[in-house]
Design a protein around this motif. Structure first.
Motif, PDB file in Angstrom:
ATOM      1  N   ALA A  97      11.622  -4.843   2.954  1.00 55.98           N
ATOM      2  CA  ALA A  97      11.049  -3.705   3.680  1.00 55.98           C
ATOM      3  C   ALA A  97      11.777  -2.396   3.394  1.00 55.98           C
ATOM      4  N   ARG A 100       9.370   0.617   1.806  1.00 56.25           N
ATOM      5  CA  ARG A 100       7.934   0.647   2.080  1.00 56.25           C
ATOM      6  C   ARG A 100       7.478   1.920   2.778  1.00 56.25           C
ATOM      7  N   SER A 126       4.071   2.004  -4.413  1.00 63.56           N
ATOM      8  CA  SER A 126       3.627   0.842  -3.650  1.00 63.56           C
ATOM      9  C   SER A 126       3.038  -0.225  -4.565  1.00 63.56           C
ATOM     10  N   LEU A 128       0.777  -2.439  -4.403  1.00 60.70           N
ATOM     11  CA  LEU A 128      -0.533  -2.942  -4.002  1.00 60.70           C
ATOM     12  C   LEU A 128      -1.511  -2.465  -5.071  1.00 60.70           C
ATOM     13  N   SER A 143       7.755  -0.972  -4.703  1.00 63.56           N
ATOM     14  CA  SER A 143       7.993  -1.559  -3.383  1.00 63.56           C
ATOM     15  C   SER A 143       6.759  -2.342  -2.961  1.00 63.56           C
ATOM     16  N   PRO A 145       4.375  -4.230  -0.458  1.00 63.59           N
ATOM     17  CA  PRO A 145       4.153  -4.120   0.986  1.00 63.59           C
ATOM     18  C   PRO A 145       4.269  -5.447   1.699  1.00 63.59           C
ATOM     19  N   ALA A 149       0.593  -6.300   6.445  1.00 62.60           N
ATOM     20  CA  ALA A 149       0.187  -4.951   6.052  1.00 62.60           C
ATOM     21  C   ALA A 149      -0.784  -5.008   4.880  1.00 62.60           C
ATOM     22  N   SER A 150      -0.493  -5.847   3.888  1.00 57.87           N
ATOM     23  CA  SER A 150      -1.378  -5.951   2.719  1.00 57.87           C
ATOM     24  C   SER A 150      -2.775  -6.385   3.133  1.00 57.87           C
ATOM     25  N   HIS A 207       4.796  -3.283  10.646  1.00 60.94           N
ATOM     26  CA  HIS A 207       3.755  -3.188   9.621  1.00 60.94           C
ATOM     27  C   HIS A 207       2.690  -2.143   9.963  1.00 60.94           C
ATOM     28  N   GLU A 210       3.112   0.913   7.911  1.00 59.73           N
ATOM     29  CA  GLU A 210       2.622   0.768   6.536  1.00 59.73           C
ATOM     30  C   GLU A 210       1.106   0.921   6.472  1.00 59.73           C
ATOM     31  N   GLN A 213       0.227   4.582   6.984  1.00 57.37           N
ATOM     32  CA  GLN A 213       0.626   5.358   5.803  1.00 57.37           C
ATOM     33  C   GLN A 213      -0.379   5.185   4.666  1.00 57.37           C
ATOM     34  N   ALA A 214      -0.856   3.959   4.471  1.00 55.81           N
ATOM     35  CA  ALA A 214      -1.738   3.675   3.336  1.00 55.81           C
ATOM     36  C   ALA A 214      -3.177   4.097   3.569  1.00 55.81           C
TER      37      ALA A 214
END
Length: 341
Positions: A97, A100, A126, A128, A143, A145, A149-150, A207, A210, A213-214
């Motif tokens: 973490a 992230r 990130s 992802l 980083s 995730p 969170a994913s 999470h 995250e 943020q995304a």
């Protein structure tokens, strides 16, 4: 053939990285570190790898030069030590973490301390791929995730990007015991974990930062431990914008994921598995997303599922590595899961 090293190879994520990388046609695993188990065989802690490797764990200070390096746990309590290890890898994938959250203030709020190395946050991309594929092609610090969170980001992002939902969303995350790691304490003993539905983070799970943020959404999250070893399922309550139709929701998912190799839209009218179910995904790098919608009330239920150790961790890292190295991103990630199991 590139040389790969794993810092912290004895945990569950380390075991999954080894499983995938040992079968990767373009990768040679040259080292897996463990301070506690230095000198012992890797297949002693990962018995599924018997006959696949003769590797033994090495102490971190014995880590050789690598082309790619994977950190499986937080390493920021010793910034100098981390910097020394990271310098032995040309490209670093951090599955902890540590990197992230881009905003040090958010890190302080959710982790209860100042970030020990804020200068690293701006450089970390990130891991992802569905959202950051182009940036991953040139990234030297990635980083990965968190698992819940994913699943949440992949389930929500098409709706947020198309402005189909109101900002506030509530995430109910469920995760198996392996999400606590191989070194989890008393709460993860079989006698304590078996048959439970344990709410371990009723409000403010880290999470959620995250996810916000995304996606740009105002995510609020609860996390529950369930009676399973692997698997994540998130059930997200959202409110659609006025006038949004079920067809528009389905079209947003189709547009986002029609060409994605590891995201499938599962929202069917009938059948035992008409919504995303983590049981079907164990060992695979797939994330399944789906939804149910009541147009009259504008109530939208969004569901995401994945294996927390694969698409929620090691698989995302390997997929990101494949992109970074210019290979087919599906390489070494073709296992489809099992049914029945």
């Amino acid at each position: 053939m590139i040389r790969a090293g794993i810092v912290g190879g004895a945990g569950y994520i380390g075991g999954e990285l080894l499983r995938m990388l040992l079968g990767h046609p373009e990768v040679e695993v040259v080292a897996a570190t463990s301070t506690r188990l230095s000198g012992r065989r890797v297949d002693g802690t990962h018995p599924n790898l018997r006959g696949l490797t003769d590797l033994s764990y090495v102490a971190p200070e014995q880590l050789p030069e690598c082309d790619v390096l994977f950190f499986t746990a937080s390493s920021l309590d010793d910034p100098a030590g981390r910097a020394g290890l990271a310098a032995r890898g040309k490209v670093v994938f951090d599955l902890s973490a540590d990197l992230r959250l881009k905003d040090p203030a958010l890190y302080r709020r959710h982790y209860g301390r100042e970030h020990p190395a804020p200068e690293l946050l701006a450089d970390a991309v990130s891991g992802l791929p569905e959202l950051h594929r182009e940036h991953l092609r040139t990234a030297d610090l990635v980083s990965v995730p968190g698992c819940m969170a994913s699943a949440s980001i992949l389930a929500l992002n098409p709706l947020a990007a198309a402005d189909l939902i109101e900002s506030r969303v509530t995430v109910d995350g469920r995760v198996g015991s392996s999400g606590s790691g191989a070194s989890a304490g008393e709460m993860n003993l079989h006698s304590e974990r078996s048959n439970v539905l344990r709410v371990f983070a009723p409000l403010g799970h880290r999470h959620q930062a995250e996810i916000s943020q995304a996606t740009g959404l105002d995510a609020r999250m609860t996390a529950t431990g369930v009676d399973a070893v692997r698997g994540v399922q998130v059930v997200v309550r959202a409110t659609a914008r006025p006038g949004v139709t079920e067809a528009a929701i389905r079209a947003a998912y189709r547009a986002a994921y029609a060409r994605e190799p590891f995201v499938r839209v599962i929202a069917q009218k009938r059948g035992n598995y008409r919504f995303p179910e983590p049981k079907l995904l164990l060992g695979s790098n797939y994330c399944d997303v789906g939804f149910a919608y009541d147009a009259a009330s504008r109530e939208l239920l969004v569901i995401g599922a994945l294996d927390n150790l694969v698409k929620g961790g090691a698989g995302n890292a390997v997929q990101s590595m494949n992109i970074r190295m210019g290979w087919d991103e599906r390489t070494a990630l073709g296992f489809p899961g099992l049914h029945p199991i």
